[in-house]
Design a protein around this motif. Sequence first.
Motif, PDB file in Angstrom:
ATOM      1  N   THR A  94       0.774  -1.150   0.073  1.00  0.00           N
ATOM      2  CA  THR A  94      -0.151  -0.108   0.049  1.00  0.00           C
ATOM      3  C   THR A  94       0.941   1.169  -0.181  1.00  0.00           C
ATOM      4  N   LEU A  95       0.769   2.145  -0.943  1.00  0.00           N
ATOM      5  CA  LEU A  95       1.456   3.269  -0.949  1.00  0.00           C
ATOM      6  C   LEU A  95       0.799   4.520  -0.462  1.00  0.00           C
ATOM      7  N   HIS A  96       1.350   5.165   0.505  1.00  0.00           N
ATOM      8  CA  HIS A  96       0.637   6.285   1.394  1.00  0.00           C
ATOM      9  C   HIS A  96       0.909   7.593   0.337  1.00  0.00           C
ATOM     10  N   ARG A  97       2.114   7.622  -0.315  1.00  0.00           N
ATOM     11  CA  ARG A  97       2.516   8.876  -1.305  1.00  0.00           C
ATOM     12  C   ARG A  97       3.506   8.135  -2.166  1.00  0.00           C
ATOM     13  N   PRO A  98       3.951   8.986  -3.341  1.00  0.00           N
ATOM     14  CA  PRO A  98       4.897   8.378  -4.127  1.00  0.00           C
ATOM     15  C   PRO A  98       6.270   8.292  -3.485  1.00  0.00           C
ATOM     16  N   ILE A  99       6.945   7.293  -3.740  1.00  0.00           N
ATOM     17  CA  ILE A  99       8.398   7.304  -3.276  1.00  0.00           C
ATOM     18  C   ILE A  99       9.298   8.202  -3.798  1.00  0.00           C
ATOM     19  N   PRO A 100      10.134   8.919  -3.099  1.00  0.00           N
ATOM     20  CA  PRO A 100      11.140   9.914  -3.577  1.00  0.00           C
ATOM     21  C   PRO A 100      12.269   8.905  -4.199  1.00  0.00           C
ATOM     22  N   VAL A 101      13.025   9.636  -5.192  1.00  0.00           N
ATOM     23  CA  VAL A 101      14.138   8.963  -5.866  1.00  0.00           C
ATOM     24  C   VAL A 101      15.227   8.816  -4.780  1.00  0.00           C
ATOM     25  N   ALA A 102      15.313   9.482  -3.759  1.00  0.00           N
ATOM     26  CA  ALA A 102      16.446   9.415  -2.631  1.00  0.00           C
ATOM     27  C   ALA A 102      15.652   9.906  -1.421  1.00  0.00           C
ATOM     28  N   GLY A 103      16.111   8.786  -0.429  1.00  0.00           N
ATOM     29  CA  GLY A 103      15.468   9.076   0.924  1.00  0.00           C
ATOM     30  C   GLY A 103      16.143   8.390   2.106  1.00  0.00           C
ATOM     31  N   THR A 104      15.595   8.930   3.302  1.00  0.00           N
ATOM     32  CA  THR A 104      15.830   8.216   4.445  1.00  0.00           C
ATOM     33  C   THR A 104      14.755   7.707   5.175  1.00  0.00           C
ATOM     34  N   ALA A 105      14.555   6.874   5.558  1.00  0.00           N
ATOM     35  CA  ALA A 105      13.230   6.227   6.305  1.00  0.00           C
ATOM     36  C   ALA A 105      13.360   5.382   7.489  1.00  0.00           C
ATOM     37  N   THR A 106      12.478   5.278   8.431  1.00  0.00           N
ATOM     38  CA  THR A 106      12.402   4.260   9.493  1.00  0.00           C
ATOM     39  C   THR A 106      11.560   3.119   8.752  1.00  0.00           C
ATOM     40  N   ALA A 107      12.095   1.890   8.934  1.00  0.00           N
ATOM     41  CA  ALA A 107      11.376   0.792   8.421  1.00  0.00           C
ATOM     42  C   ALA A 107      11.269  -0.037   9.745  1.00  0.00           C
ATOM     43  N   THR A 108      10.068  -0.268  10.182  1.00  0.00           N
ATOM     44  CA  THR A 108       9.742  -1.315  11.295  1.00  0.00           C
ATOM     45  C   THR A 108       9.047  -2.596  10.751  1.00  0.00           C
ATOM     46  N   GLY A 109       9.606  -3.552  11.070  1.00  0.00           N
ATOM     47  CA  GLY A 109       9.278  -4.870  10.556  1.00  0.00           C
ATOM     48  C   GLY A 109       8.837  -5.717  11.867  1.00  0.00           C
TER      49      GLY A 109
END
Length: 291
Positions: free
Chosen positions: A99-114
């Motif tokens: 599920t996409l909440h908004r378009p993915i930027p070409v470069a980025g930093t995010a927190t992934a929680t699994g």
Amino acid sequence: MPIDAAQAVAAEPRSGEITWDRKDVLLYHLGVGAAANPDKRSPATDPDELRYTLESRLHVLPSFATVAGSGSPCVISSLSMPGIDVDLARVLHGGQSLTLHRPIPVAGTATATGRIAAVYDKGKAAVLVMRTEAADADGPLWTSDAQIFVRGEGGWGGDRGPSARLDPPTGAPDRTVERPIREDQALLYRLSGDWNPLHADPDFAKVAGFERPILHGLCTYGMTLKAVVDTLLGGDVTRVRSYTTRFAGVVYPGETLRIRMWHTPESTRVAVSAAERDDAPVLADTIVEHS
């Protein structure tokens, strides 16, 4: 039993920082067949393909979310979470939703929680639902669920879980396209972070019950989404809202994907088969929701 369902679901989520840049996006796009579209006379320089392969025009195919930051927390690392101790040779990717909440930027930093969102008992196999949620400074980016089959680990009397099977589409497909798979496609795709030897090592593949290394299910997943975007959505990746599939069968490098699409203004049903093997099913129960 190597899988303790209650312990796995109750375990603390694992969070980590993931980063990606245009090189990661470009590599992923090549891994799912960008610049190899047989419908184009000169695919490597076609403007439609340059949106996937040239940094000055680059957009991000939403399925890139499955490998962003090398897929961390990835499926293989999730198999070492509390309550889970399984043989990798018994593991198969059964399905994937995004599920996409908004378009993915070409470069980025995010927190992934699994975390392990659920464990189901299918009798001859266990199914682990591995959920990953990614967010950056501006808020949620995507939520993905990987359904992982672990052969030989079912039969403890647990919840069988919901059925992923859908009624088949009716009528002739609106579009059918074919996408050839390079002989080295799996070797190229694995550079985006899925190092499972099943996709590269012939000896490991035979131990797992296959005649030779198979293509990553998520590679087929990305190739299929690209075909839908390019064929029915005007090449606009931002129109994709969600994407769900069930991996119905394997595909081998060197084969051809036959992708059938049933299109409506809000969603597209898709069925994917291996053309050379009498249309053996590859992806089933597949839906792309879009604007």
